[in-house]
Motif scaffolding. Structure first.
Motif, PDB file in Angstrom:
ATOM      1  N   VAL A  59       0.845  -1.207   0.000  1.00 14.17           N
ATOM      2  CA  VAL A  59       0.000   0.000   0.000  1.00 14.17           C
ATOM      3  C   VAL A  59       0.873   1.246   0.000  1.00 14.17           C
ATOM      4  O   VAL A  59       0.647   2.186  -0.773  1.00 14.17           O
ATOM      5  N   SER A  62       2.316   2.239  -3.274  1.00  9.78           N
ATOM      6  CA  SER A  62       1.440   2.932  -4.219  1.00  9.78           C
ATOM      7  C   SER A  62       1.500   4.439  -4.059  1.00  9.78           C
ATOM      8  O   SER A  62       1.085   5.174  -4.960  1.00  9.78           O
ATOM      9  N   GLU A 313      -6.695   2.503   3.370  1.00 10.80           N
ATOM     10  CA  GLU A 313      -6.836   2.235   1.943  1.00 10.80           C
ATOM     11  C   GLU A 313      -8.299   2.028   1.564  1.00 10.80           C
ATOM     12  O   GLU A 313      -8.781   2.545   0.552  1.00 10.80           O
ATOM     13  N   TRP A 317     -10.219   4.856  -1.175  1.00 10.34           N
ATOM     14  CA  TRP A 317     -10.731   4.634  -2.527  1.00 10.34           C
ATOM     15  C   TRP A 317     -12.248   4.810  -2.569  1.00 10.34           C
ATOM     16  O   TRP A 317     -12.792   5.302  -3.576  1.00 10.34           O
ATOM     17  N   ARG A 445      -0.548  -5.621  -8.884  1.00 11.19           N
ATOM     18  CA  ARG A 445      -1.256  -4.751  -7.938  1.00 11.19           C
ATOM     19  C   ARG A 445      -1.112  -3.274  -8.302  1.00 11.19           C
ATOM     20  O   ARG A 445      -1.980  -2.469  -7.967  1.00 11.19           O
ATOM     21  N   ARG A 449      -4.605  -1.049  -8.680  1.00 10.15           N
ATOM     22  CA  ARG A 449      -4.878   0.156  -7.890  1.00 10.15           C
ATOM     23  C   ARG A 449      -5.184   1.386  -8.751  1.00 10.15           C
ATOM     24  O   ARG A 449      -5.358   2.479  -8.219  1.00 10.15           O
ATOM     25  N   ASP A 506      -8.510  -1.819  -4.478  1.00 14.62           N
ATOM     26  CA  ASP A 506      -7.537  -2.173  -3.438  1.00 14.62           C
ATOM     27  C   ASP A 506      -6.930  -3.550  -3.677  1.00 14.62           C
ATOM     28  O   ASP A 506      -6.271  -4.109  -2.800  1.00 14.62           O
TER      29      ASP A 506
END
Length: 537
Positions: A59, A62, A313, A317, A445, A449, A506
């Motif tokens: 996470v 990102s 997270e 989003w 990933r 995302r 996510d």
């Protein structure tokens, strides 16, 4: 035409790691953010939460911080559990894909906060206001107004939505939101010391000791940290007095029983009493409650900060999709559905651990001793030894956003150190991929995302998403073979040629389908939108 982001900022209440993560993720979705914290400035004291799980580092990656956290921290891959001086078992951590990150990285929370602060300082969409203690929260259909006590007097701050994550001592915020915070407090205390010393062979493993001769009747946990530092947690009686322990020389004796005659330096020390509590609601109108403000668990399993980051997270989003007009406000209800369930599981898991660590009766203590003594040779007894089930993502198999698949039933919580087989609700394994024209995207990933991601098997038709649902919603449709011509991605997913996979923003799997016509209803379910009219398969 792209929907412009709203001009009113999202408020983040609290500038700890959870608040920092929420702010950076909201800004990543193009939203302006104001972060409010009651402290006058950052207080970089002590290691605090040190153990960061692989998916949490992902996470942070990102938002441009994960790789640095992994580089600066200490990687460990093995968890060992002892009874007295006998090792009962050890295990390593599975990865169904090929993540670039290790299963766990130990790094001081202060260092993590510093790295996140550096990233926030470079983000023009984020403003941080220290010295703003939240004393009141009001909201209506148009937004949220937070009243802050500041050195210059009360100040109102208005936002479109808010993520409330001011940490464990959040009674004012919980009260302003009308929340209860039920649970229990454990009687035993825990002494925590960061010790700088040299312990060869201990640098890459977690060690947990039941009833060692140097802490009889109680437990000791040892974690490696950067800069030749080791975090040692001793379970101590409720009447433990740190000042008396230091003045009597007891603290030095306690440390030397672990490390021997080596020279050492105490970097930080503290005594904690642990709680197990959760709020009754994690969504209150336009406010989503996250991290320690929403749930407290014991540290055995490293489920506090790790779970808080995954709260952030999930909140970010969903707020972004609602604020950008990509989903109705009903999507925010699923924040409570998913993260409250995650908090309850963490409380169940850590509560079981604490009851094993601190038996509530003589009978429970005798039963535990019997299990520990048999575990040296009996695999069945070994499986009953609970030294803390380490942090893992929560699986949204029962979420209202998840389309179930009877061909892929969720088998339940996997064995220690293992991960579940991919299925609806499970976090997708990470794998190297190649996206034509996108050299910046090298992992699955990363792609997931960016929005809603649809992965199509070799024999499945390319689905379409109706304009009435999609609009300018970020949806990407990709052939699995185009992302990875080899077997790695297919094997990690366990994907069949006729399947279509729908991934959430996510990275969790929203649906696994065999008909192109079912993709639009699955996306509608994911966003809590009305199901659009069927489109040709």
């Amino acid at each position: 035409m792209t929907t412009p982001p709203p001009s009113t900022p999202v408020l983040v209440l609290g500038c700890g790691p959870v608040g920092q993560t929420a702010a950076l993720l909201l800004a990543r979705w193009g939203l302006s953010v104001v972060v409010l914290d009651g402290r006058p400035e950052r207080d970089l004291i002590g290691s605090k939460a040190i153990c960061q799980q692989r998916d949490v580092i992902d996470v942070w990656d990102s938002v441009g911080v994960g790789a640095e956290v992994a580089r600066r921290g200490v990687t460990w891959t093995t968890a060992r559990t002892f009874h007295r001086d006998t090792e009962l078992f050890h295990f390593q951590f599975a990865d169904r894909g090929k993540s670039p990150f290790p299963p766990f990285v130990n790094i001081s929370q202060c260092e993590t906060e510093r790295l996140l602060d550096e990233r926030i300082a470079a983000e023009p969409l984020i403003e941080v206001r220290w010295g703003h203690r939240v004393t009141g929260i009001e909201q209506d259909e148009s937004g949220v107004t937070v009243t802050c006590a500041t050195p210059d007097g009360p100040v109102p701050v208005t936002g479109s939505y808010a993520v409330a994550c001011p940490g464990p001592r959040s009674d004012e915020v919980r009260s302003a939101l009308g929340l209860t915070f039920e649970g229990e407090t454990f009687d035993d205390h825990f002494l925590i010391c960061d010790i700088r010393t040299d312990l060869p062979g201990w640098e890459s493993e977690r060690r947990f000791y039941f009833d060692p001769e140097w802490n009889p009747g109680r437990q000791v946990l040892i974690h490696p940290c950067p800069d030749s530092t080791f975090r040692i947690d001793w379970q101590v009686p409720a009447d433990f007095d740190l000042a008396v322990e230091e003045s009597s020389g007891g603290l030095d004796r306690r440390i030397r029983q672990v490390i021997g005659d080596r020279p050492y330096e105490i970097v930080w020390k503290s005594v904690y009493r642990f709680h197990s509590r959760v709020v009754d609601r994690m969504r209150v109108g336009r406010v989503l409650v996250s991290g320690d403000a929403a749930h407290l668990v014991s540290p055995f399993g490293a489920r506090g900060l790790n779970s808080g980051v995954l709260d952030a997270e999930n909140a970010a989003w969903k707020i972004a999709f609602v604020a950008r007009g990509w989903a109705p406000e009903s999507l925010l209800d699923s924040y409570h559905d998913e993260r409250h369930a995650a908090a309850l599981e963490n409380i169940e898991v850590t509560g079981d651990t604490m009851r094993f660590l601190v038996p509530g009766s003589d009978e429970e203590a005798r039963r535990r001793l019997d299990v520990l003594e048999r575990a040296a040779t009996d695999p069945e007894a070994r499986a009953q030894v609970d030294s803390g089930r380490l942090a893992e993502p929560f699986w949204y198999v029962d979420s209202p956003l998840t389309t179930p698949d009877e061909r892929r039933p969720f088998p339940g919580r996997p064995a220690r150190g293992d991960v579940p087989v991919p299925a609806p609700g499970v976090l997708v394994p990470d794998c190297p991929i190649t996206v034509r024209g996108r050299p910046d995207v090298v992992r699955l990933r990363q792609l997931a995302r960016e929005g809603v991601t649809v992965l199509v098997g070799d024999d499945a038709p390319i689905p379409s998403v109706p304009e009435s649902l999609a609009g300018d919603l970020p949806v990407g449709v990709h052939r699995i073979a185009d992302l990875d011509a080899g077997p790695t991605l297919r094997q990690a997913l366990g994907a069949r040629p006729d399947e279509i996979w729908v991934l959430r923003p996510d990275g969790h799997v929203a649906a696994v389908l065999t008909r192109a016509a079912d993709v639009a209803p699955a996306v509608a379910r994911l966003l809590t939108c009305p199901v659009p009219s069927p489109v040709p398969a």
